[in-house]
Design a protein around this motif. Structure first.
Motif, short mmCIF file in Angstrom:
data_model
loop_
_atom_site.label_atom_id
_atom_site.label_comp_id
_atom_site.label_asym_id
_atom_site.label_seq_id
_atom_site.Cartn_x
_atom_site.Cartn_y
_atom_site.Cartn_z
N ALA A 65 0.81 -1.22 0.00
CA ALA A 65 0.00 0.00 0.00
C ALA A 65 0.84 1.26 0.00
N GLY A 66 2.12 1.14 0.37
CA GLY A 66 2.98 2.31 0.44
C GLY A 66 2.88 3.03 1.77
N VAL A 67 3.80 3.94 1.99
CA VAL A 67 3.80 4.73 3.23
C VAL A 67 2.78 5.85 3.16
N LYS A 68 2.68 6.50 2.02
CA LYS A 68 1.73 7.59 1.83
C LYS A 68 0.56 7.11 0.99
N ASN A 69 -0.55 7.84 1.07
CA ASN A 69 -1.69 7.52 0.21
C ASN A 69 -1.32 7.75 -1.25
N HIS A 70 -1.71 6.80 -2.09
CA HIS A 70 -1.45 6.96 -3.52
C HIS A 70 -2.28 8.11 -4.05
N ASN A 71 -1.67 8.99 -4.83
CA ASN A 71 -2.31 10.23 -5.26
C ASN A 71 -3.61 9.97 -6.02
N PHE A 72 -3.57 9.10 -7.01
CA PHE A 72 -4.77 8.82 -7.80
C PHE A 72 -5.85 8.18 -6.94
N THR A 73 -5.48 7.18 -6.13
CA THR A 73 -6.44 6.47 -5.30
C THR A 73 -7.11 7.41 -4.31
N LEU A 74 -6.34 8.30 -3.72
CA LEU A 74 -6.90 9.26 -2.76
C LEU A 74 -7.91 10.16 -3.44
N LYS A 75 -7.57 10.70 -4.61
CA LYS A 75 -8.49 11.58 -5.33
C LYS A 75 -9.76 10.83 -5.73
N TYR A 76 -9.56 9.59 -6.16
CA TYR A 76 -10.71 8.79 -6.60
C TYR A 76 -11.66 8.50 -5.43
N SER A 187 -2.50 11.28 -12.67
CA SER A 187 -3.28 12.24 -11.88
C SER A 187 -4.22 13.06 -12.75
N MET A 188 -3.97 13.09 -14.08
CA MET A 188 -4.82 13.85 -14.98
C MET A 188 -6.07 13.06 -15.40
N LEU A 189 -6.09 11.78 -15.10
CA LEU A 189 -7.18 10.94 -15.61
C LEU A 189 -8.52 11.25 -14.96
N LEU A 190 -8.51 11.78 -13.76
CA LEU A 190 -9.76 12.15 -13.10
C LEU A 190 -10.18 13.57 -13.43
N ASN A 191 -9.45 14.21 -14.35
CA ASN A 191 -9.79 15.57 -14.74
C ASN A 191 -10.47 15.63 -16.11
N ASP A 192 -10.74 14.45 -16.71
CA ASP A 192 -11.44 14.45 -17.99
C ASP A 192 -12.87 14.93 -17.80
#
Length: 547
Positions: A65-76, A187-192
């Protein structure tokens, strides 16, 4: 060996990872990196040797899962929660259908307004389920695959349950579909604002075309709790839709930190161990498919080499390959010694430059090691083969006029002949087509689109160590890196790799598709979408691998 230095293991404790199928996240301009890493992962000996290098006892890395929240997953996740709050409370499901409600832009987390057209996206639950059953199936039951592909899957049980989405059916005429340049950050994929049209259009720069599309990683999966899904099912999803689906479905191997002990980490070894972490996590993850987010590897790459820090610069996959392999060889030399360098054993070959003085017939030889063969594109409008280019690489050249050779025996400049011979061939032969050339007429680097065909099996003649007899080595093509675009300063890289089941897969950053043999051989230079095997054509010696 003493008890303090036990013999290294010969087998990996959790399998060799040869049946894993993972896409790789693009951070904006890292397709050059992803394409090379995919080819290296499917170099079986390289993957295994790297995973075994300084191996330690550890718990299986089933998830990361990583140490930090994944940027895309968090936005989603935030966007899903926002959609749920905006969703009318009286949006009930009646008779197997759900009410279609458009979200408002006001108050939306990112000011988004996704496409709600029913032309290609179907949000009603009953229709959606029936469509998905029609388009998505397990690989062993996928009748749309070629007979040869189905036979290979039948022989390899680990690939039989892979989900496959068929975007075009054999019952109707196959259409050419565009695949756009995907060199963009996830990170741009949720901006369509809207889903792109799926109507096939004319081929443009930065695209390739296919007569088959069997998606493995990137299958759209709509959110069942949302009346207006963020990721609706689409029978012919666009490239962005597939990339978004791959990241949403996951699992994402979020490698945002080093997994090595502090005592093993240093600036010199950081890149090798970041790559080792990546391959180990892919091998040991409990899921067969998913997406790797190699952010730690990219960070270390940029820290070590200024060239790869240039955000607005189109990077070269061949330069990255050479830099990475040289870094690994240097570290393994220090840790294992030059005589035990497994990376050299896989990739390093040797050529002999022979110069013969025409006057005294004295031959001067100079040996040179290589990690790849950089092959010139022959001038002219004719179509050539890879074999012709390799013969041209070793052709006899006459040194005369201002290019005369200084002969030590004659003690003067003399006319001479020069040739290059392959003295020692590597186990994995990497060939680089030199399609980027400086053009004096336009005073800039240009891309050459000359047609160069390449075979699945390559026979190379090499000189023996004694230099008296010649023998040939048979190589088998197992990986390609394709450059898509009209010039060296822009474009996109994708990889084609032959996996354990002898199936060919197309790796386009986050997404993965099954392709057939005819698709693999179509990128000869002036093919569709300005796509060429411009950098890495990788051949492996099947005889050596079988020993």
């Amino acid at each position: 060996m003493t008890q303090d230095h036990p013999a290294p293991p010969t087998l990996l404790p959790y399998g060799d990872g040869s049946s894993k199928v993972y896409g790789m996240e693009n951070f904006g301009n890292t397709c050059y990196c992803n394409s090379i890493l995919q080819c290296l992962y499917y170099s079986d000996k390289f993957r295994t040797k790297l995973a075994l290098h300084n191996i330690t006892q550890h718990n299986r890395k089933e998830v990361m899962a990583g140490v930090k929240n994944h940027n895309f997953t968090l936005k989603y996740e935030l966007l899903v929660q926002k959609r749920l709050r905006e969703q009318p409370k009286n949006a009930a499901i009646e008779n197997g259908t759900s009410e279609r409600v458009k979200p408002t832009r006001k108050g939306s987390l990112f000011g988004l307004k996704f496409n709600t057209s029913t032309t290609n996206s179907v949000n009603t639950s009953s229709t959606d389920d029936s469509l998905r059953k029609w388009y998505i199936t397990e690989a062993k039951n996928c009748d749309a695959l070629l007979a040869e592909q189905k036979l290979l899957i039948r022989k390899n049980p680990e690939f039989q349950d892979l989900p496959v989405m068929v975007t075009r059916h054999t019952s109707s005429p196959l259409e050419l579909a565009e695949k756009s340049d995907n060199s963009q950050s996830s990170s741009m994929l949720l901006n369509d604002k809207t889903e792109k049209s799926n109507t096939p259009t004319s081929v443009k720069e930065g695209s390739i075309t296919s007569q088959s599309c069997f998606i493995i990683v990137g299958i759209p999966q709509p959110e069942v709790d949302l009346v207006n899904p963020i990721n609706p099912f689409n029978p012919n999803p666009s490239s962005d839709h597939r990339k978004r689906s791959a990241l949403i479905n996951g699992p994402i191997i979020n490698l945002d930190h080093s997994l090595q002990l502090p005592t093993q980490q240093s600036d010199e070894t950081a890149l090798l161990y970041a790559l080792k972490d990546m391959f180990e996590c892919m091998i040991e993850n409990k899921s067969q498919i998913g997406v790797v987010s190699p952010s730690h590897f990219i960070t270390k790459l940029k820290e070590k080499n200024y060239l790869f820090r240039q955000v607005n610069m189109h990077q070269d996959a061949h330069e990255f390959y050479n830099y990475l392999i040289n870094e690994i060889i240097e570290v393994v030399d220090k840790e294992c010694g030059p005589n035990n360098n497994w990376c050299n054993e896989i990739f390093q070959g040797m050529i002999t430059n022979e110069t013969k003085c025409i006057s005294c017939e004295t031959i001067t030889s100079k040996e040179e090691e290589f990690l790849d063969l950089s092959i010139d594109i022959p001038p002219g409008d004719a179509a050539y083969s890879l074999t012709h280019c390799l013969n041209n690489f070793s052709r006899l050249e006459t040194l005369t006029h201002q290019n005369k050779f200084y002969c030590n025996n004659c003690c003067s400049l003399q006319e001479a002949t020069k040739t290059i011979k392959l003295k020692k061939l590597p186990e994995v032969l990497v060939i680089n087509f030199k399609r980027f050339k400086y053009d004096e007429s336009v005073d800039k680097m240009v891309k050459l689109f000359d047609s160069i065909s390449y075979p699945f099996k390559l026979r190379l003649f090499n000189t023996s160590a004694k230099g008296q007899t010649e023998d040939f080595t048979l190589y088998e093509l197992y990986a390609l890196v394709i450059h898509i675009g009209g010039g060296p300063m822009h474009g996109h890289y994708v990889a084609l790799c032959k996996v354990k089941a002898q199936l060919w897969l197309l790796f386009d950053d986050e997404t993965v598709e099954v392709v057939d043999d005819s698709f693999v051989l179509k990128f000869f230079g002036n093919g569709p979408g300005l796509a060429s095997p411009i950098k890495i054509g990788t051949y492996i010696n099947p005889i050596k691998l079988s020993l």
